[in-house]
Scaffold this motif. Structure first.
Motif, short mmCIF file in Angstrom:
data_model
loop_
_atom_site.label_atom_id
_atom_site.label_comp_id
_atom_site.label_asym_id
_atom_site.label_seq_id
_atom_site.Cartn_x
_atom_site.Cartn_y
_atom_site.Cartn_z
N LYS A 61 -4.37 7.22 12.58
CA LYS A 61 -4.53 6.00 11.79
C LYS A 61 -3.18 5.44 11.35
CE LYS A 61 -4.76 8.14 7.21
NZ LYS A 61 -5.62 8.47 6.05
N PHE A 63 -1.88 3.47 7.79
CA PHE A 63 -2.29 3.31 6.40
C PHE A 63 -1.80 1.95 5.90
CE2 PHE A 63 -3.35 6.48 2.90
CZ PHE A 63 -3.65 5.52 1.95
N PRO A 65 -1.77 -0.20 2.60
CA PRO A 65 -2.06 -0.32 1.16
C PRO A 65 -2.04 -1.79 0.74
CG PRO A 65 0.22 0.32 1.48
CD PRO A 65 -0.38 0.19 2.85
N LEU A 112 -6.57 2.03 8.26
CA LEU A 112 -7.15 2.43 6.97
C LEU A 112 -6.62 1.51 5.88
CD1 LEU A 112 -8.65 4.34 5.03
CD2 LEU A 112 -6.58 5.75 4.99
N SER A 114 -6.46 0.74 2.08
CA SER A 114 -6.67 1.29 0.74
C SER A 114 -6.12 0.31 -0.28
CB SER A 114 -6.00 2.65 0.59
OG SER A 114 -6.71 3.65 1.29
N SER A 324 -1.41 9.97 10.20
CA SER A 324 -0.65 8.80 10.63
C SER A 324 0.72 9.19 11.16
CB SER A 324 -0.47 7.81 9.48
OG SER A 324 0.28 6.69 9.93
N THR A 327 2.85 5.79 8.97
CA THR A 327 2.94 5.56 7.53
C THR A 327 2.66 6.83 6.75
OG1 THR A 327 0.64 4.80 7.62
CG2 THR A 327 2.34 3.11 7.60
N ASP A 329 1.19 9.09 3.42
CA ASP A 329 -0.04 9.14 2.65
C ASP A 329 0.25 8.47 1.30
OD1 ASP A 329 -2.26 9.71 1.12
OD2 ASP A 329 -2.30 11.85 1.56
N TRP A 337 2.26 14.19 6.20
CA TRP A 337 1.29 14.56 7.22
C TRP A 337 1.92 15.61 8.14
CZ3 TRP A 337 -2.89 12.20 5.70
CH2 TRP A 337 -2.87 10.87 5.26
#
Length: 396
Positions: A61, A63, A65, A112, A114, A324, A327, A329, A337
């Motif tokens: 994925k 990420f 934000p 994803l 968020s 990922s 990017t 977490d 990661w």
């Protein structure tokens, strides 16, 4: 079972759990409080192996934000932020697209999203930004950004925006192959002054369960889970898992359940709160497996357990969640990661095969009621015949 003395009620609960069809609240409490850890883990792993085999999945994925603004003030969160001078309240469409494109080039298939919960309800800066782009609400802007990413990059959006009503979910359903909302806890007690969910109006358990049920009514593949170590009791963990199971039994839409441990960080209200031990995390995962049964996909993030993350396989998980290559977490920025090649190697050393999946699990993508007509061609382009992601079986 291991050759140790097991209390009668826990022994009976383990036998029921081995059937793989779920256990009662009484049995679950016995497993949580009385069962020897080794016997519990053996039972949970046995159920996982029988229903899921020796494949463990993950999603590659990127990420995104979309905004860190949030009207909630949870005691454990470093993701949220209040408006700051000189800091843009939301990512712009160009920024969103740039991150998504970087993910596509790195082989990602999931976008994803968020973001904080309903910031426009408390922050004028959020309302002003949205108005400049022609939106009134964050969830409307999210839907537009999901459409942009889907059409321009082909990445499959998965959104975690907080509470959502039926119409918000219906709008996201056109571009999201799945959506998510952590239940976190079923205990209203955590919302009392000083609790983890104090000053967090969107963390009321009944409201979060309503969102989960709303998604079920619309046949949307759903990710949820619990956050352990935020002040809940073992009984409250069991009740949260049972609430998730009840929603899934009604609608059949919960595609995965996450068991996530609290991690203390310097700049949070709960900075000095104790973290759950590895054994506590394993026990909770094992109980979750026996409550939710063999068919449920259960994950726990590997980056939150450092080098010990293969131990989670012993507790009955069958998924590592999103990883990922692009990017960090953003929810746990201090926890890097693992490299996919390392994850594959360590998963293999534990006797499992790592498989890349999409943001929607194969057993859901194969059912047309869970994938809108608009999404069908996008999903088919990225998946192999068995429903997993196209590409090499082993990412090493």
């Amino acid at each position: 079972m291991p050759d140790v003395a097991i209390p009668y009620h826990a022994d009976a609960a383990l036998e029921c759990g081995l059937e793989g069809c779920g256990v009662s609240r009484e049995d679950a409490l016995s497993l949580m409080n009385e069962a020897p850890l080794a016997a519990l883990l053996q039972a949970a792993a046995s159920v996982r192996d029988r229903f899921k085999g020796r494949s463990v999945s993950y999603s590659r994925k990127v990420f995104i934000p979309l905004t860190h603004l949030c009207r909630d003030y949870c005691g454990y969160c470093t993701f949220r932020a209040d408006p700051q001078a000189g800091v843009q309240p939301y990512m712009t469409p160009d920024e969103v697209l740039a991150v998504a494109e970087a993910g596509r080039l790195a082989g990602c298939k999931e976008a994803l999203f968020s973001l904080g919960d309903q910031p426009e309800r408390v922050f004028p800066e959020a309302r002003a930004f949205l108005k400049t782009l022609g939106f009134d609400r964050t969830l409307e802007y999210l839907a537009a950004m999901c459409e942009l990413v889907l059409e321009k990059t082909g990445l499959l959006p998965h959104s975690n925006p907080g509470l959502m009503g039926v119409e918000d979910l219906r709008r996201l359903r056109e571009t999201n192959v799945s959506v998510g909302l952590m239940l976190e806890s079923a205990s209203p007690r955590l919302g009392r002054p000083g609790g983890a969910h104090w000053k967090a109006p969107d963390k009321v358990p009944s409201l979060r369960l309503r969102t989960i049920e709303n998604a079920g009514q619309l046949s949307m593949a759903f990710t949820t889970g619990i956050l352990i170590g935020i002040g809940e009791t073992p009984e409250e963990r069991v009740d949260a898992l049972l609430a998730i199971r009840a929603a899934h039994e009604t609608y059949g839409h919960v595609q995965e359940v996450i068991i996530q441990p609290f991690r203390a960080k310097p700049d949070i209200r709960m900075a000095k709160a104790p973290e759950p031990s590895n054994e506590d995390l394993q026990r909770t995962i094992g109980v979750a497996r026996l409550i939710l049964g063999g068919k449920m996909n259960i994950q726990s993030p590997p980056n939150l357990l450092s080098d010990d993350y293969p131990d989670l396989l012993k507790a009955g998980i069958n998924d590592w969640g999103g990883i990922s290559p692009v990017t960090k977490d953003f929810i746990n920025p201090e926890a890097a990661w693992p490299q996919v090649s390392t994850l594959a190697a360590r998963t293999g050393s534990a006797g499992f095969v790592l498989r890349e999946r999409l943001a929607i699990y194969p057993e859901f993508s194969s059912r047309p009621e869970f994938v809108s007509d608009r999404l069908q061609p996008h999903v088919r382009k990225l998946q192999s015949e068995d429903g997993y992601a196209q590409g090499k079986r082993d990412p090493c």
